[in-house]
Every structure is written in C-alpha cells, then in structure tokens.
Design a protein around this motif. Structure first.
Motif, short mmCIF file in Angstrom:
data_model
loop_
_atom_site.label_atom_id
_atom_site.label_comp_id
_atom_site.label_asym_id
_atom_site.label_seq_id
_atom_site.Cartn_x
_atom_site.Cartn_y
_atom_site.Cartn_z
N TRP A 22 0.87 -1.27 0.14
CA TRP A 22 0.05 0.08 -0.02
C TRP A 22 0.89 1.36 0.15
O TRP A 22 0.50 2.20 -0.79
CB TRP A 22 -0.94 0.15 1.21
CG TRP A 22 -1.84 1.33 1.39
CD1 TRP A 22 -1.50 2.43 1.89
CD2 TRP A 22 -3.13 1.39 0.92
NE1 TRP A 22 -2.71 3.22 1.79
CE2 TRP A 22 -3.59 2.67 1.21
CE3 TRP A 22 -4.00 0.42 0.36
CZ2 TRP A 22 -4.79 3.00 0.95
CZ3 TRP A 22 -5.43 0.87 -0.10
CH2 TRP A 22 -5.59 2.25 0.21
N ARG A 23 1.88 1.41 0.93
CA ARG A 23 2.87 2.30 0.97
C ARG A 23 3.48 2.65 -0.31
O ARG A 23 3.77 3.71 -0.75
CB ARG A 23 3.66 2.11 2.12
CG ARG A 23 4.76 3.36 2.39
CD ARG A 23 5.36 2.95 3.73
NE ARG A 23 6.59 4.06 3.60
CZ ARG A 23 7.42 4.23 4.82
NH1 ARG A 23 7.23 3.23 5.73
NH2 ARG A 23 8.29 5.41 4.97
N ASP A 29 2.01 6.63 -6.80
CA ASP A 29 0.75 7.10 -7.46
C ASP A 29 -0.24 8.03 -6.57
O ASP A 29 -1.26 8.46 -7.07
CB ASP A 29 0.07 5.98 -8.10
CG ASP A 29 0.78 5.13 -8.96
OD1 ASP A 29 1.77 5.76 -9.69
OD2 ASP A 29 0.64 3.96 -9.19
N GLY A 30 0.36 8.28 -5.47
CA GLY A 30 -0.57 9.07 -4.52
C GLY A 30 -1.59 8.01 -3.79
O GLY A 30 -1.53 6.76 -4.22
#
Length: 170
Positions: A22-23, A29-30
C-alpha cells in the motif's frame, strides 16, 4: 548495531507486507482509492492462497517488516530431457525509504536468487524500475536480447490490438 534479518514471511506477517505494498503504491501514484484495511485483508488472503507460486521474503529490523520481495514460480513446458521445469520472476521488491541505499534491497535480491537456486529454477527474470536496474545488475542480472514483452493493456485502457493481418491484403 541493528541487525536486519532476511527470511520468508510468516503468515502472521502478511498484513505488514500488504501495508508495505500500500505504501509503495501511495509513494508512486498517491493514495489509492478505497480502504487500506480492506486491501490489507485481501492482500494477506491472496498471499496465503498463492504461497506456493509466490514466495514472499521479508527484511525485518527490530521486529518491523521494512522490506519485501516476491519470487513468482512458473512451471515450464517439459522437454525430452527434463519433464519438471520451472522459472522465476522477481516481483514487488520494496524497501521503506528510510532504509534504502543501505544494502537491504540487495540482500533481498540475493535471498530471492538463493531461493530460486534452491528450488532448481532454470532462470529468473525481473521487470525493474529504472532506479533499480543497477542494483539488479550488481546482483547478477543481465539484459537479455531475447526477452521480449507485449503490453496487452494499461489499467483502464482498451487492449492493444495487433493491426497486422495473417491474411493477404484486401
């Protein structure tokens, strides 16, 4: 001195691996749309279900997962001299920014290659970011004039079509 351990991820650590994934996406990509908790749950379930084909290695410092790498194992078509054949693909190598440029990524690459050798894989490929190419080359990867890639689609785009016809021109 801080010790960093490189080893296979344990089932209880897959949520931490999912948070790294996730990070990574957030860095590139934000923040993704949707909930992180749902992603962590779904990713951990996926990793458990695919544990035989996608071996996860992690870097752990002071009990915290700070890096990951996956070795995707793919069966290959038998030959007359070898019925059981397989190849590997290094995927999702990531180290948290605060631990980069300290050798952790290289240690993950080496551990992934050692696992591939242990599994008897014929070859290992990687689709690398531009920044990481030198690291892979330092750890034994070489550019191949024979490895080709066809992009079938981009997320949200129509599949690329081959405009060449196998029939005679009209």
């Amino acid at each position: 001195m801080t010790v960093i351990e490189i080893r296979p991820a344990r089932p209880a650590e897959l949520a931490a691996v999912a948070r790294l994934r996730w990070r990574w996406v957030a860095e590139q990509d934000g923040l993704p749309a949707g909930g992180r908790d749902a992603f962590v749950r779904d990713f951990a379930a996926w990793a458990r279900e695919h544990a035989e084909t996608h071996r996860c290695l992690i870097a752990v410092r002071d009990g915290e997962v700070i890096g990951m790498a996956f070795l995707a194992v793919t069966a290959r078509v038998p030959t007359p001299t070898a019925v059981s054949r397989a190849a590997g693909d290094v995927q999702s190598v990531y180290v948290v920014p605060e631990a980069r440029d300290s050798g952790v990524g290289g240690r993950l690459i080496d551990a992934t290659l050692a696992l591939a050798a242990e599994l008897g894989l014929e070859r290992v490929t990687v689709h690398s970011s531009t920044r990481a190419i030198p690291a892979y080359e330092r750890h034994g990867f070489a550019r191949s004039p024979h490895l080709l890639q066809a992009r079938l689609s981009e997320p949200g785009a129509s599949p690329v079509r081959n405009n060449r016809s196998r029939t005679a021109p009209r």
